[in-house]
Design an enzyme around this catalytic site. Structure first.
Site, mmCIF file in Angstrom:
data_model
loop_
_atom_site.group_PDB
_atom_site.id
_atom_site.type_symbol
_atom_site.label_atom_id
_atom_site.label_comp_id
_atom_site.label_asym_id
_atom_site.label_seq_id
_atom_site.Cartn_x
_atom_site.Cartn_y
_atom_site.Cartn_z
ATOM 1 N N ASP A 294 22.833 46.899 -79.239
ATOM 2 C CA ASP A 294 22.540 45.946 -80.317
ATOM 3 C C ASP A 294 22.957 46.553 -81.653
ATOM 4 O O ASP A 294 22.470 47.614 -82.035
ATOM 5 C CB ASP A 294 21.039 45.627 -80.311
ATOM 6 N N ASP B 232 18.534 42.703 -84.005
ATOM 7 C CA ASP B 232 17.764 41.519 -83.597
ATOM 8 C C ASP B 232 17.200 41.671 -82.183
ATOM 9 O O ASP B 232 16.612 40.737 -81.633
ATOM 10 C CB ASP B 232 18.606 40.237 -83.724
ATOM 11 N N ASP C 128 33.807 36.395 -67.665
ATOM 12 C CA ASP C 128 33.055 35.691 -66.632
ATOM 13 C C ASP C 128 33.425 34.214 -66.721
ATOM 14 O O ASP C 128 33.362 33.617 -67.797
ATOM 15 C CB ASP C 128 31.549 35.888 -66.879
ATOM 16 N N ASP D 36 32.067 33.123 -61.194
ATOM 17 C CA ASP D 36 30.688 32.915 -60.769
ATOM 18 C C ASP D 36 30.594 31.904 -59.627
ATOM 19 O O ASP D 36 31.167 30.813 -59.716
ATOM 20 C CB ASP D 36 29.905 32.400 -61.992
ATOM 21 N N GLU E 128 32.924 35.619 -57.078
ATOM 22 C CA GLU E 128 31.580 35.907 -56.564
ATOM 23 C C GLU E 128 31.293 34.897 -55.463
ATOM 24 O O GLU E 128 31.256 33.691 -55.723
ATOM 25 C CB GLU E 128 30.531 35.800 -57.673
ATOM 26 N N HIS F 195 24.106 42.642 -62.498
ATOM 27 C CA HIS F 195 22.978 42.135 -63.283
ATOM 28 C C HIS F 195 21.985 41.305 -62.474
ATOM 29 O O HIS F 195 20.967 40.874 -63.014
ATOM 30 C CB HIS F 195 23.533 41.294 -64.440
ATOM 31 N N ASP F 196 22.297 41.039 -61.212
ATOM 32 C CA ASP F 196 21.399 40.251 -60.361
ATOM 33 C C ASP F 196 20.635 41.106 -59.358
ATOM 34 O O ASP F 196 19.864 40.574 -58.560
ATOM 35 C CB ASP F 196 22.199 39.225 -59.536
HETATM 36 O O1 TEU Z 1 24.740 34.465 -59.120
HETATM 37 C C1 TEU Z 1 24.746 33.708 -57.946
HETATM 38 C C2 TEU Z 1 23.876 34.232 -56.902
HETATM 39 O O2 TEU Z 1 24.072 33.949 -55.750
HETATM 40 C C3 TEU Z 1 22.750 35.057 -57.416
HETATM 41 O O3 TEU Z 1 21.889 34.101 -57.875
HETATM 42 C C4 TEU Z 1 22.125 36.006 -56.459
HETATM 43 O O4 TEU Z 1 22.156 35.576 -55.149
HETATM 44 C C5 TEU Z 1 20.692 36.195 -56.836
HETATM 45 O O5 TEU Z 1 20.600 36.278 -58.227
HETATM 46 C C6 TEU Z 1 20.108 37.429 -56.232
HETATM 47 O O6 TEU Z 1 18.763 37.458 -56.561
HETATM 48 C C7 TEU Z 1 25.494 34.063 -60.210
HETATM 49 C C8 TEU Z 1 25.199 34.954 -61.401
HETATM 50 O O7 TEU Z 1 25.587 36.264 -61.114
HETATM 51 C C9 TEU Z 1 23.750 34.833 -61.747
HETATM 52 O O8 TEU Z 1 23.384 35.692 -62.792
HETATM 53 C C10 TEU Z 1 23.493 33.395 -62.136
HETATM 54 O O9 TEU Z 1 22.127 33.209 -62.348
HETATM 55 C C11 TEU Z 1 23.975 32.410 -61.083
HETATM 56 O O10 TEU Z 1 25.255 32.717 -60.563
HETATM 57 C C12 TEU Z 1 24.095 31.032 -61.680
HETATM 58 O O11 TEU Z 1 25.159 31.004 -62.589
#
Ligand code: TEU
Length: 565
Positions: free
Chosen positions: A23, A27, A100, A201, A258, A333-334
């Protein structure tokens, strides 16, 4: 020496989740100027590509995966000019930038959707998937990934719209050629701005089965959700082939789709260098070995090395050169942090982070490092549900308490292990206030272990996870065998050791990974004896009298040898 056939073959990518990276203006939210201030750090690590998670204008229902304008930057992150400056600074260091591309859905605040919902005869109506009620209810029984039905009733016209993710993420109607043309136009626009590719995505959800049939209520998980009717749907390959023809084939870029629930034969169809539309995919099989695939039904189970070996080996073999190309990742990030999930985030944190790094980088396929992984950042256990920000986590918590009467404490434990927010706590730059991430109040709490785990410390320690990652990346850049060597698993049934070889012409790499806190013995299989095995990298100092024929491994020990030539 073999020249890479495509520039992304020997590239290493680094994913930035912008709101959690750095950052610049206090903020509490990471931004593009923050990224700009860290490009030298990325160059020092040695990565070739940055994948930037969404920075587009967004109401942020899903942290920017709900896009309201595809051709601008959200003021939270800065301006288009800031993005240009980031691109220029990266390019000046030989690093490419991949955006993305989120085109399965938009935000409900995207002007197309605002138009679309306004009346049945609006020219944008068909940009989205609208259906009248069925017997006064949802048009079918599909479920949203983030909880509840996948359909939202809309007062204005009395119809429902489809949203596979949140209500604020209506699905685009890819059957409509105008939608596809808009997407292609937008892609050209970004490529003309100088971006070097796209991470796409949930790109394998863009084609829905005709008639949108009900999911059989008897089959659990994915099927009950309706997945078989919109994942890898009937027109997916056709749409992607069109995208390749109209856009991708005109540029020398990196494309990675993805693709949840994809198998290797579908992956070959998609990533074959001649006939496939995309360069590589993010498959999910290894992400599913410790729990349910779908966030709303999130579970936890013990994972087994045998399963990781089987999955990895299948993907390595089935996508052999000439057939397809893999991507490699252990986090994004997921996902929870890999060192907490597949390693040991206690006493052997650094060793196991290095072991996992060795695994990631010594496989065939383009590796993706997620921010913080290179310093061995761990999961976090924030005390209260109010500390969490992720829509998936919050909805899951609420839904399970109201629908199943689940125990809140048990849910918190599940969240500590599985929540996407594990990956989203701020990047730990230093042991200063807020880990050096922000001068203000961070949008999500910093992991309290930042005093011990941070970039500043990693950079001064020659033995850090960071410097180990740096060496792994350098190995890929300097040794074609790391890029092109054929994979073979050895000692397939060993419960703790994952060992494999990579072979290219008369060279062979031997990778030995002790995926445990125990001290198993590695015995060199027949046929791999070599006069002068050369240790290329290891996460422990070499012991006096070490003999590759019989190695007593230390907890989470990882070694890579070069045999022959
Ligand atoms: O993720 C798709 C997806 O399949 C994920 O949701 C994953 O299976 C899950 O988060 C695991 O817990 C993509 C993006 O990477 C995610 O950040 C978004 O929320 C989603 O698509 C919708 O755009």
């Amino acid at each position: 020496m073999m020249d890479p056939m495509a520039w992304w073959h020997d590239a290493v990518a680094y994913q930035i989740y912008p709101r959690s990276f750095a950052d610049s203006d206090g903020d509490g939210m990471g931004d593009l100027k923050g990224i700009l201030s860290k490009v030298d750090y990325l160059a020092e690590l040695g990565v070739d590509v940055v994948w930037l998670s969404p920075v587009y204008p967004s109401p942020m229902a899903d942290n920017g995966y709900d896009i309201a304008d595809y051709r601008d930057v959200d003021p939270l992150f800065g301006t288009l000019a800031d993005l240009d400056a980031v691109i220029a600074a990266l390019h000046a260091r030989g690093i490419r930038l991949v955006m993305d591309l989120v085109v399965n859905h938009t935000s409900d605040e995207h002007p197309w959707f605002v138009q679309s919902r306004s009346s049945r005869d609006n020219p944008y109506r068909d940009y989205y998937i609208w259906r009248p009620p069925r017997d006064g209810r949802e048009p079918n029984n599909w479920l949203s990934h983030f909880g509840g039905s996948a359909w939202q009733y809309d007062e204005a016209t009395g119809d429902y719209y489809l949203h596979l993710f949140s209500r604020k993420q209506p699905d685009l109607n890819w059957e409509n050629p105008k939608v596809r043309a808009e997407v292609y136009d937008m892609m050209h626009w970004w490529l003309r701005q100088g971006v070097d590719g796209f991470r796409m995505d949930v790109i394998n959800m863009i084609s829905k089965a005709p008639g949108l049939p009900d999911a059989p209520a008897t089959r659990p998980g994915f099927y009950q959700w309706g997945g078989q009717y919109f994942v890898n749907g009937p027109r997916l390959l056709e749409f992607l082939a069109e995208m390749k023809r109209e856009v991708l084939s005109k540029y020398d870029i990196l494309t990675v789709g993805e693709t949840p629930a994809v198998n290797t034969s579908q992956a070959v169809q998609i990533t074959n260098e001649e006939t496939g539309p995309l360069n590589m995919l993010f498959q999910f099989e290894h992400m599913d070995i410790d729990g349910g695939r779908w966030g709303r039904r999130s579970q936890r189970r013990a994972w087994e090395l045998a399963e990781l070996k089987a999955i990895t080996t299948r993907w390595q073999r089935d996508l052999e050169l000439g057939r397809g190309w893999n991507s490699q990742y252990l986090s994004n990030h997921d996902q929870p942090r890999p060192v907490s999930r597949f390693g040991d985030d206690g006493p052997c944190r650094a060793e196991s982070a290095k072991l996992l790094g060795t695994f990631l980088h010594m496989l065939k396929g383009t590796p993706y490092v997620y921010q913080g992984e290179e310093i061995g950042m761990t999961n976090v256990a924030l005390p209260s549900i109010d500390d969490y920000r992720d829509i998936e986590t919050l909805n899951m918590y609420r839904e399970r308490i109201s629908e199943e009467g689940a125990d809140p404490q048990a849910l918190m434990q599940l969240i500590h292990a599985r929540s996407r927010d594990n990956a989203r706590t701020p990047m730990q730059w230093s042991d200063g206030p807020n880990a050096g991430f922000t001068a203000g109040t961070p949008w999500i709490k910093v992991n309290p272990n930042y005093r011990d785990i941070n970039v500043e410390k990693a950079l001064t320690d020659p033995d850090s996870v960071f410097h180990y990652y740096q060496r792994l990346i350098e190995l890929r850049h300097t040794r074609p065998i790391v890029v092109y060597g054929v994979y073979d698993i050895i000692m397939e049934n060993h419960p703790q050791i994952y060992a494999f070889t990579r072979t290219l012409e008369d060279e062979r790499l031997l990778i030995i990974l002790n995926f445990s806190g125990e001290e198993p013995v590695f015995e060199l299989p027949d046929g791999l004896e070599a006069p002068q095995p050369r240790l290329l990298i290891a996460n422990y100092p070499v012991r006096e009298g070490d003999d590759l024929r019989r190695l007593e491994l230390r907890p989470w020990e990882a070694r890579v040898y070069l045999l022959g030539a």
